[in-house]
Design an enzyme around this catalytic site. Sequence first.
Site, PDB file in Angstrom:
ATOM      1  N   TYR A 177      27.990  32.092  50.889  1.00 28.67           N
ATOM      2  CA  TYR A 177      27.419  30.627  50.402  1.00 28.67           C
ATOM      3  C   TYR A 177      26.502  30.107  51.284  1.00 28.67           C
ATOM      4  O   TYR A 177      26.425  30.117  52.491  1.00 28.67           O
ATOM      5  CB  TYR A 177      28.428  29.726  50.436  1.00 28.67           C
ATOM      6  CG  TYR A 177      28.257  28.213  49.965  1.00 28.67           C
ATOM      7  CD1 TYR A 177      27.778  28.042  48.678  1.00 28.67           C
ATOM      8  CD2 TYR A 177      28.036  27.269  50.762  1.00 28.67           C
ATOM      9  CE1 TYR A 177      27.343  26.836  48.255  1.00 28.67           C
ATOM     10  CE2 TYR A 177      27.539  26.033  50.568  1.00 28.67           C
ATOM     11  CZ  TYR A 177      27.131  25.862  48.996  1.00 28.67           C
ATOM     12  OH  TYR A 177      26.659  24.565  48.692  1.00 28.67           O
ATOM     13  N   LYS A 179      34.166  21.627  43.396  1.00 32.68           N
ATOM     14  CA  LYS A 179      33.894  22.693  42.359  1.00 32.68           C
ATOM     15  C   LYS A 179      35.298  22.564  41.510  1.00 32.68           C
ATOM     16  O   LYS A 179      35.380  21.678  40.856  1.00 32.68           O
ATOM     17  CB  LYS A 179      33.583  24.082  43.067  1.00 32.68           C
ATOM     18  CG  LYS A 179      32.761  24.254  44.388  1.00 32.68           C
ATOM     19  CD  LYS A 179      31.297  23.845  43.916  1.00 32.68           C
ATOM     20  CE  LYS A 179      30.513  23.671  44.625  1.00 32.68           C
ATOM     21  NZ  LYS A 179      30.263  24.434  45.809  1.00 32.68           N
ATOM     22  N   ASP A 233      37.633  30.883  52.407  1.00 30.82           N
ATOM     23  CA  ASP A 233      37.155  29.805  51.642  1.00 30.82           C
ATOM     24  C   ASP A 233      37.447  30.199  50.220  1.00 30.82           C
ATOM     25  O   ASP A 233      37.169  31.372  49.676  1.00 30.82           O
ATOM     26  CB  ASP A 233      35.656  30.031  51.746  1.00 30.82           C
ATOM     27  CG  ASP A 233      35.000  28.883  50.714  1.00 30.82           C
ATOM     28  OD1 ASP A 233      35.447  28.689  49.770  1.00 30.82           O
ATOM     29  OD2 ASP A 233      33.914  28.616  51.214  1.00 30.82           O
ATOM     30  N   ARG A 286      40.600   6.188  58.838  1.00 31.89           N
ATOM     31  CA  ARG A 286      40.150   7.546  59.482  1.00 31.89           C
ATOM     32  C   ARG A 286      41.054   8.528  59.669  1.00 31.89           C
ATOM     33  O   ARG A 286      41.074   9.807  59.393  1.00 31.89           O
ATOM     34  CB  ARG A 286      39.015   7.307  60.475  1.00 31.89           C
ATOM     35  CG  ARG A 286      38.568   8.768  61.177  1.00 31.89           C
ATOM     36  CD  ARG A 286      37.291   8.640  61.808  1.00 31.89           C
ATOM     37  NE  ARG A 286      36.967   7.593  62.583  1.00 31.89           N
ATOM     38  CZ  ARG A 286      37.615   7.351  63.963  1.00 31.89           C
ATOM     39  NH1 ARG A 286      38.551   8.073  64.293  1.00 31.89           N
ATOM     40  NH2 ARG A 286      37.274   5.959  64.416  1.00 31.89           N
TER      41      ARG A 286
HETATM   42  C1  LIG Z   1      29.808  24.529  47.343  1.00 30.18           C
HETATM   43  C2  LIG Z   1      30.366  25.478  48.371  1.00 30.18           C
HETATM   44  C3  LIG Z   1      30.552  24.954  49.582  1.00 30.18           C
HETATM   45  C4  LIG Z   1      29.997  23.556  50.137  1.00 30.18           C
HETATM   46  O1  LIG Z   1      30.727  22.537  49.425  1.00 30.18           O
HETATM   47  P1  LIG Z   1      30.378  21.186  49.260  1.00 30.18           P
HETATM   48  O2  LIG Z   1      31.368  20.498  48.591  1.00 30.18           O
HETATM   49  O3  LIG Z   1      28.937  21.408  48.327  1.00 30.18           O
HETATM   50  O4  LIG Z   1      29.806  20.417  50.536  1.00 30.18           O
HETATM   51  C5  LIG Z   1      31.198  25.808  50.393  1.00 30.18           C
HETATM   52  N1  LIG Z   1      31.635  27.008  50.189  1.00 30.18           N
HETATM   53  C6  LIG Z   1      31.669  27.564  48.703  1.00 30.18           C
HETATM   54  C7  LIG Z   1      32.147  28.737  48.191  1.00 30.18           C
HETATM   55  C8  LIG Z   1      30.931  26.734  47.888  1.00 30.18           C
HETATM   56  O5  LIG Z   1      30.794  27.205  46.505  1.00 30.18           O
END
Ligand SMILES: *Cc1c(COP(=O)(O)O)cnc(C)c1O
Length: 404
Positions: free
Chosen positions: A115, A212, A187, A63
């Site tokens: 998001y 993604k 982000d 961890r």
């Molecule tokens: C999908 C997404 C998230 C969340 O991520 P997960 O891997 O699904 O937990 C956060 N910010 C953006 C811009 C996203 O597209």
Amino acid sequence: MAEHNADNNKPDNQTGKLRIESRLAQIGSMEEPVTGAVTYPIYQATAYRHPRLGQSTGFDYTRTKNPTRAVLEKAAADLESGDAGFACSSGMAALQTLFMLFSSGDHLIVSLDLYGGTYRLFEKILSRYGITATYVDTNDLDALESSRRPETKAVFIETPTNPLMMVTDIAAVSAWSRKHGFLTIVDNTLLSPYFQRPIELGADIVVHSATKYLGGHNDVLAGLIVTKGQKLSEEVAFLHNSIGAVLSPNDSYQLMRGMKTLALRMERHQSNATAIATFLSTHPQIAEVFYPALPGHPGHEIQNRQSSGNTGIFSFKVTDARYVEPILRHLKLIAFAESLGGVESLLTYPAVQTHADIPLEIREAVGVDDRLLRFSVGIEHPDDLIEDLAQALEAARAEVEGVR
Ligand SMILES: *Cc1c(COP(=O)(O)O)cnc(C)c1O
């Protein structure tokens, strides 16, 4: 193709870094000196033998630190030009870990058109712990100024936003934020470090849903945090280990495997998305296309200045909401599914899927209405994607107008 001024792909003379394509392809390939393995192995062990009292190999318990995850984290920090990287079990886990930097009473200024999951985290969970958020158009310095409070601690930006592709000037917001002593958190999921590196523009922290583009194959759930500066890096390291939403060794390997082809994939996502957005922008059943690569987009110039390319997702509005259901039914190649950033093309209906947790008034105020569709363009041949959309639009028109 638009001319991008940000020269993200030059070799860095000061640090002697290779170009980003080379660094991506070589993730982990020079890290295993014993066998010379060109892909870094998966260390499943959760516990590590100590040579003697007071000594450690650098690994104690997974961890806290795992060899496979550590290689990924080092690569993430390098790619985003930060000082430390932290791999988490999902993008949401990364965001939650990060937001634990704040305490009850703290306030954040956050991008409008956020998001959906991040909005839900703020409104349904963090708010119960006294951490509040004000949603503003982060590109409007007057709006930022008027949302500033004595208890404000950070500005949280998504750029471009999902689904409406609003672009924020990262350098301008970071400078404003720094002036007031706030952290700037970006982000960077939609562009990836291949096209945009917020820390180089003044941000303190970058966060990713690595599920993604970084993973890229719709087969690994992961999140990444990259921090700038020793103090912040130590604070996040403490939270990452204490909260424990860390990425498994297997998923760390899987994510590195995906990241090796990021450069190739992003180029193809961009060229496909540009071709399809251009096709849709003159289609009679399409009211509007939201994609910063198109010259008419309000964020076009800022986007070109701060990044070296465009994401593979864009949104569009059909002229009549009745087209939506038959379009989704008639698509053959493009899947009706949520998520984005993978090699397979996916079409999402934000109002009922990704953004359903955002109240109707807010959704409609920003423009996420029942005519909006979001397209995560994959790496298939662009003509096959255009043909699939064209036939689905035509079939929808025929059904709605009762022709044939
Ligand atoms: C999908 C997404 C998230 C969340 O991520 P997960 O891997 O699904 O937990 C956060 N910010 C953006 C811009 C996203 O597209």
